[in-house]
Design a protein around this motif. Structure first.
Motif, mmCIF file in Angstrom:
data_model
loop_
_atom_site.group_PDB
_atom_site.id
_atom_site.type_symbol
_atom_site.label_atom_id
_atom_site.label_comp_id
_atom_site.label_asym_id
_atom_site.label_seq_id
_atom_site.Cartn_x
_atom_site.Cartn_y
_atom_site.Cartn_z
ATOM 1 N N VAL A 191 -2.233 67.474 -2.715
ATOM 2 C CA VAL A 191 -2.715 66.911 -3.979
ATOM 3 C C VAL A 191 -2.914 65.403 -3.843
ATOM 4 O O VAL A 191 -3.946 64.854 -4.260
ATOM 5 C CB VAL A 191 -1.742 67.217 -5.135
ATOM 6 C CG1 VAL A 191 -2.166 66.482 -6.397
ATOM 7 C CG2 VAL A 191 -1.687 68.721 -5.397
ATOM 8 N N LEU A 192 -1.945 64.722 -3.235
ATOM 9 C CA LEU A 192 -2.040 63.272 -3.057
ATOM 10 C C LEU A 192 -3.218 62.903 -2.159
ATOM 11 O O LEU A 192 -3.952 61.941 -2.441
ATOM 12 C CB LEU A 192 -0.731 62.726 -2.477
ATOM 13 C CG LEU A 192 0.509 62.876 -3.369
ATOM 14 C CD1 LEU A 192 1.749 62.378 -2.641
ATOM 15 C CD2 LEU A 192 0.324 62.135 -4.682
ATOM 16 N N LEU A 193 -3.401 63.665 -1.089
ATOM 17 C CA LEU A 193 -4.526 63.420 -0.188
ATOM 18 C C LEU A 193 -5.846 63.624 -0.914
ATOM 19 O O LEU A 193 -6.775 62.810 -0.792
ATOM 20 C CB LEU A 193 -4.443 64.349 1.024
ATOM 21 C CG LEU A 193 -5.572 64.229 2.059
ATOM 22 C CD1 LEU A 193 -5.560 62.848 2.717
ATOM 23 C CD2 LEU A 193 -5.445 65.328 3.117
ATOM 24 N N GLY A 194 -5.930 64.693 -1.696
ATOM 25 C CA GLY A 194 -7.153 64.968 -2.439
ATOM 26 C C GLY A 194 -7.453 63.896 -3.464
ATOM 27 O O GLY A 194 -8.599 63.448 -3.599
ATOM 28 N N LEU A 195 -6.430 63.459 -4.196
ATOM 29 C CA LEU A 195 -6.622 62.414 -5.197
ATOM 30 C C LEU A 195 -7.085 61.108 -4.549
ATOM 31 O O LEU A 195 -7.885 60.358 -5.136
ATOM 32 C CB LEU A 195 -5.322 62.182 -5.969
ATOM 33 C CG LEU A 195 -4.920 63.290 -6.948
ATOM 34 C CD1 LEU A 195 -3.539 63.013 -7.523
ATOM 35 C CD2 LEU A 195 -5.947 63.430 -8.068
ATOM 36 N N TYR A 196 -6.590 60.842 -3.354
ATOM 37 C CA TYR A 196 -7.015 59.638 -2.642
ATOM 38 C C TYR A 196 -8.522 59.659 -2.403
ATOM 39 O O TYR A 196 -9.221 58.669 -2.680
ATOM 40 C CB TYR A 196 -6.276 59.515 -1.311
ATOM 41 C CG TYR A 196 -6.898 58.481 -0.391
ATOM 42 C CD1 TYR A 196 -6.666 57.120 -0.583
ATOM 43 C CD2 TYR A 196 -7.746 58.877 0.647
ATOM 44 C CE1 TYR A 196 -7.254 56.163 0.240
ATOM 45 C CE2 TYR A 196 -8.340 57.931 1.469
ATOM 46 C CZ TYR A 196 -8.088 56.581 1.266
ATOM 47 O OH TYR A 196 -8.685 55.644 2.080
ATOM 48 N N PHE A 197 -9.043 60.783 -1.898
ATOM 49 C CA PHE A 197 -10.472 60.858 -1.599
ATOM 50 C C PHE A 197 -11.322 60.843 -2.868
ATOM 51 O O PHE A 197 -12.407 60.250 -2.888
ATOM 52 C CB PHE A 197 -10.774 62.094 -0.757
ATOM 53 C CG PHE A 197 -10.467 61.921 0.701
ATOM 54 C CD1 PHE A 197 -11.273 61.127 1.498
ATOM 55 C CD2 PHE A 197 -9.367 62.538 1.272
ATOM 56 C CE1 PHE A 197 -11.002 60.948 2.837
ATOM 57 C CE2 PHE A 197 -9.078 62.363 2.616
ATOM 58 C CZ PHE A 197 -9.886 61.570 3.405
ATOM 59 N N VAL A 198 -10.835 61.486 -3.923
ATOM 60 C CA VAL A 198 -11.572 61.458 -5.196
ATOM 61 C C VAL A 198 -11.609 60.043 -5.750
ATOM 62 O O VAL A 198 -12.673 59.523 -6.130
ATOM 63 C CB VAL A 198 -10.932 62.416 -6.217
ATOM 64 C CG1 VAL A 198 -11.555 62.218 -7.598
ATOM 65 C CG2 VAL A 198 -11.113 63.871 -5.767
ATOM 66 N N ALA A 199 -10.451 59.380 -5.805
ATOM 67 C CA ALA A 199 -10.371 58.024 -6.345
ATOM 68 C C ALA A 199 -11.170 57.052 -5.494
ATOM 69 O O ALA A 199 -11.870 56.166 -6.026
ATOM 70 C CB ALA A 199 -8.905 57.581 -6.417
ATOM 71 N N PHE A 200 -11.088 57.190 -4.185
ATOM 72 C CA PHE A 200 -11.826 56.301 -3.281
ATOM 73 C C PHE A 200 -13.324 56.387 -3.538
ATOM 74 O O PHE A 200 -14.017 55.366 -3.599
ATOM 75 C CB PHE A 200 -11.523 56.677 -1.831
ATOM 76 C CG PHE A 200 -12.323 55.893 -0.820
ATOM 77 C CD1 PHE A 200 -11.948 54.603 -0.486
ATOM 78 C CD2 PHE A 200 -13.446 56.442 -0.229
ATOM 79 C CE1 PHE A 200 -12.686 53.867 0.440
ATOM 80 C CE2 PHE A 200 -14.198 55.713 0.694
ATOM 81 C CZ PHE A 200 -13.805 54.423 1.031
ATOM 82 N N ASN A 201 -13.832 57.603 -3.723
ATOM 83 C CA ASN A 201 -15.260 57.779 -3.972
ATOM 84 C C ASN A 201 -15.678 57.235 -5.328
ATOM 85 O O ASN A 201 -16.740 56.633 -5.474
ATOM 86 C CB ASN A 201 -15.633 59.256 -3.860
ATOM 87 C CG ASN A 201 -15.982 59.659 -2.449
ATOM 88 O OD1 ASN A 201 -17.102 59.476 -1.993
ATOM 89 N ND2 ASN A 201 -15.006 60.190 -1.731
ATOM 90 N N ILE A 202 -14.839 57.449 -6.345
ATOM 91 C CA ILE A 202 -15.161 56.949 -7.690
ATOM 92 C C ILE A 202 -15.208 55.427 -7.693
ATOM 93 O O ILE A 202 -16.143 54.816 -8.222
ATOM 94 C CB ILE A 202 -14.131 57.467 -8.716
ATOM 95 C CG1 ILE A 202 -14.296 58.979 -8.899
ATOM 96 C CG2 ILE A 202 -14.310 56.749 -10.055
ATOM 97 C CD1 ILE A 202 -13.244 59.603 -9.777
ATOM 98 N N LEU A 203 -14.205 54.804 -7.084
ATOM 99 C CA LEU A 203 -14.158 53.336 -7.049
ATOM 100 C C LEU A 203 -15.287 52.768 -6.204
ATOM 101 O O LEU A 203 -15.883 51.735 -6.549
ATOM 102 C CB LEU A 203 -12.805 52.885 -6.490
ATOM 103 C CG LEU A 203 -11.581 53.191 -7.357
ATOM 104 C CD1 LEU A 203 -10.294 52.817 -6.635
ATOM 105 C CD2 LEU A 203 -11.666 52.457 -8.690
ATOM 106 N N LYS A 204 -15.613 53.469 -5.118
ATOM 107 C CA LYS A 204 -16.661 53.009 -4.218
ATOM 108 C C LYS A 204 -18.027 53.030 -4.900
ATOM 109 O O LYS A 204 -18.882 52.177 -4.633
ATOM 110 C CB LYS A 204 -16.683 53.876 -2.966
ATOM 111 C CG LYS A 204 -17.713 53.447 -1.928
ATOM 112 C CD LYS A 204 -17.660 54.369 -0.711
ATOM 113 C CE LYS A 204 -18.712 53.974 0.315
ATOM 114 N NZ LYS A 204 -18.690 54.874 1.488
ATOM 115 N N ASN A 205 -18.234 54.010 -5.792
ATOM 116 C CA ASN A 205 -19.538 54.180 -6.414
ATOM 117 C C ASN A 205 -19.629 53.579 -7.814
ATOM 118 O O ASN A 205 -20.589 53.821 -8.543
ATOM 119 C CB ASN A 205 -19.892 55.669 -6.470
ATOM 120 C CG ASN A 205 -20.147 56.231 -5.087
ATOM 121 O OD1 ASN A 205 -20.944 55.724 -4.330
ATOM 122 N ND2 ASN A 205 -19.448 57.327 -4.759
#
Length: 275
Positions: A258-272
């Protein structure tokens, strides 16, 4: 409220040929993989990727899932036994009380181990076929919940991973276990994973969300393992050492995903985000 309890009494074996059983578990496992790969073939063509790369992915995927799932079960759920019976980790046999070995198939696969095995095998695959690793993870993430759906249906056919007792009208009575109405936890998970597949596949097809590499992977494992954590609360313990634990082994192993998944979701949202 009218009780509509379902008496569930399926034999896990479809047919037995000279001591070698064909079981619903293996059949549904295979069907899930084949259907997932069929859908993935269309995705590969949409992404202008070679058919040969898709065919190789099937081999890498099935080896990674199976080896990881088997080792995950043996290490996290029954280490004491398998540490003394190493041969049974890699061979579909089990020692009987009289000291003989009997063919039983690979009884014991853990989804967390299968996920780790798949992630590792996809890394090797991406290096071999010169594909971006996160892009490869994203493509597999689209169909992974569909494969997980079939695995939970296979657990249902085996009357395993059953739920706690309940008086809900849709309860199942697993006749091969006891005569107590229980939550069909396997069915809850199967439905959840199928809905996750629909969500992720729709996002991919419509491109309603601006996607970066790793987003679909992050979204998929976040949703799958959050549902796993929640549904575990209404399941019986899978192994004896879980008694008295606030979170069982399945929930504890789900948290890092869950933590790994949230990292990738948050990273993409912040990046875009708009600058």
């Amino acid at each position: 409220m009218i009780a509509l309890y379902i008496n569930w009494d399926f034999d896990s074996e479809i047919i037995n040929i000279y001591g070698f059983p064909l079981k619903y578990y293996g059949l549904l496992f295979a069907c899930g993989l084949l259907l997932s790969m069929y859908i993935l073939k269309g995705i590969f063509r949409r992404e202008n990727l070679k058919d040969s790369a898709h065919e190789a992915l099937f081999i890498y995927g099935i080896v990674g899932i199976f080896v990881g799932a088997r080792l995950g079960h043996c290490l996290f759920y029954d280490f004491e036994y398998y540490s003394k019976n190493l041969l049974e980790i890699i061979l579909p046999i089990k020692k009987t009380l009289n000291g003989e070995y009997k063919f039983i198939g690979f009884a014991g696969l853990a989804s967390h181990g299968g996920t780790v095995g798949l992630i590792i095998s996809l890394y090797l695959y991406s290096k071999k076929y010169e594909m971006k690793y996160l892009k490869t993870l994203d493509l597999i993430a689209i169909v992974a919940p569909l494969g997980a759906t079939f695995i939970r249906l296979a657990n249902l056919m085996n009357s395993e991973m059953i739920g706690n007792p309940t008086s809900m009208p849709w309860a199942f009575i697993f006749k091969r276990v006891d005569n107590i109405p229980r939550h069909p936890a396997q069915l809850y998970e199967a439905i959840s994973y199928f809905l996750i597949f629909i969500i992720v596949f729709t996002i991919y097809k419509t491109k309603n969300i601006k996607l970066g590499n790793g987003f679909l992977f992050g979204l998929t494992i976040t949703l799958i393992f959050i549902m796993r954590i929640l549904i575990e609360f209404i399941k019986i313990n899978q192994v004896d050492f879980e008694k008295g634990m606030s979170l069982n082994m399945g929930q504890i192993l789900s948290i890092p995903f869950v933590l790994l998944g949230l990292y990738f979701v948050a990273f993409n949202i912040l990046k875009n985000e708009p600058k």
